[in-house]
Design an enzyme around this catalytic site. Structure first.
Site, short mmCIF file in Angstrom:
data_model
loop_
_atom_site.label_atom_id
_atom_site.label_comp_id
_atom_site.label_asym_id
_atom_site.label_seq_id
_atom_site.Cartn_x
_atom_site.Cartn_y
_atom_site.Cartn_z
N SER A 81 -4.10 -1.60 1.82
CA SER A 81 -3.48 -0.41 1.25
C SER A 81 -2.02 -0.28 1.70
CB SER A 81 -4.31 0.83 1.61
OG SER A 81 -4.00 1.92 0.77
N ASP A 90 -11.58 0.22 -8.01
CA ASP A 90 -10.73 1.00 -7.10
C ASP A 90 -10.20 2.24 -7.81
OD1 ASP A 90 -8.73 1.91 -5.31
OD2 ASP A 90 -8.33 -0.13 -4.63
N HIS A 101 -11.72 0.97 -2.96
CA HIS A 101 -10.46 0.73 -2.25
C HIS A 101 -10.69 0.18 -0.85
CE1 HIS A 101 -6.17 1.08 -1.95
NE2 HIS A 101 -6.23 1.83 -0.85
#
Length: 348
Positions: free
Chosen positions: A172, A299, A327
């Site tokens: 991320s 996601d 995610h």
């Protein structure tokens, strides 16, 4: 020579296309998950215990590993190597150390499954808590730059032996830290792996990647209900943190309940300054790094379309795709993620 795209599909079928050999091939990978699942439970309990200590204000030195399976390293075979012995597999690799960098709100604790599987394959995972995250006791409200946020990672890289290189893995917004370190220490990074991450281009902010989900940075700063004003309401916002129900929907739509529970008591506010900082990346340093991207196809935090745009605008060497992953593939699809990390490690 075009980029490779590798897709992890149901029944563990791996599809490759667009490679330099002008063709495509597919193979079925037979895997036994029993040993990893058996080892996962004590690691999860340990991670949960550490998280509870953290939520109660535990102020101690942070362990760089959530758990260790090193005593089993030489006796287990790699579940993805068709019974090839671990020592032979490891000896064929020139770089064996993985540095795992968490994303926004997370900490080193989120990698507990990945740590176990990499160690059982004879590799050497190392995790860090970025400033104000996990067990790093820095006040997140005081972290205003990407350099400050990345400082624990910078120190780790600086303290490596002179000739040692690592495989750097970012999840991320941890991808921005990976890019920052790749620009500063290209000679220390063998490969950089971005897992549904902010693989930004020169002059781009990490936050810009989430604009489709959160709106523009300017709009977010004016209207968001998730902002934190650590220095008082009359001063600029210092961080943000989503509500628990919001986090569950964004990050964990495919993750096991026990990992969602772990995350709910472990996640911390995100320093805002580093997310709004434009990166300065050069072709001479960052541009020469070997980059790989892992897309997560279920996601909801960073949509597949956004991830596709990232790899189109800032092309990596190879793109991997995990179907059925939210995610957090280290929770929702740990076996698929493990296989990808092993495959990247073996790429010459």
């Amino acid at each position: 020579m075009g980029n490779r795209v590798i897709c992890m599909k149901k029944k563990d079928v791996v599809i490759r296309s667009g490679g330099g050999d002008g063709g495509s091939r597919s193979k079925r990978v037979n895997r036994s998950q029993r040993k990893l699942l058996a080892n996962e439970e004590p690691l999860h309990r340990r991670a949960l215990s550490m998280a509870i200590h953290q939520s109660q204000g535990f102020d101690g030195s942070m362990s760089r590993r959530v758990g260790s399976t090193s005593s089993r390293r030489q006796t287990l075979s790699d579940p993805f190597s068709n019974n090839k012995q671990v020592p032979e597999f490891v000896e064929s690799l020139t770089v064996k150390k993985f540095v795992l960098v968490h994303g926004e709100g997370f900490g080193a604790w989120c990698w507990y499954k990945t740590i176990a599987s990499l160690e059982e394959s004879g590799l050497f995972p190392v995790t860090v808590d970025l400033a104000g995250s996990g067990f790093n006791m820095t006040d997140a409200n005081s972290v205003s730059t990407l350099e400050e946020y990345s400082n624990p990672l910078i120190e780790l890289i600086q303290n490596l032996p002179e000739e040692e290189k690592v495989i750097l893995v970012g999840h991320s917004t941890g991808g921005a830290c990976v890019s920052y370190v790749l620009e500063r220490f290209p000679e220390k990074i063998s490969k950089a792996i971005f897992i549904c991450a902010t693989m930004v281009a020169d002059g781009q902010r990490p936050f810009d990647v989430f604009a489709d989900e959160l709106g523009s940075a300017e709009q977010f700063m004016k209207e968001s209900q998730f902002l934190i004003y650590g220095n008082g309401k009359d001063k600029p916002a210092t961080g943000f943190m989503f509500e628990k129900q919001h986090m569950k929907g964004l990050y964990f739509n495919q993750s096991p309940n026990k990992d969602i529970a772990l995350s709910m008591i472990s996640m911390r506010p995100v320093p805002l300054g580093p997310m709004m900082e434009k990166l300065s990346l050069t072709e001479e340093r960052y541009g020469k790094g070997r980059r790989f991207y892992v897309q997560t196809l279920d996601d909801l935090a960073l949509s597949p379309d956004v991830q596709e745009k990232l790899v189109r605008d800032n092309s990596p060497e190879t793109v991997f795709k995990i179907k059925g992953s939210d995610h957090c593939p280290f929770f929702s699809k740990p076996q698929s993620l493990h296989k990808i990390l092993l495959e990247i490690a073996q790429i010459p």
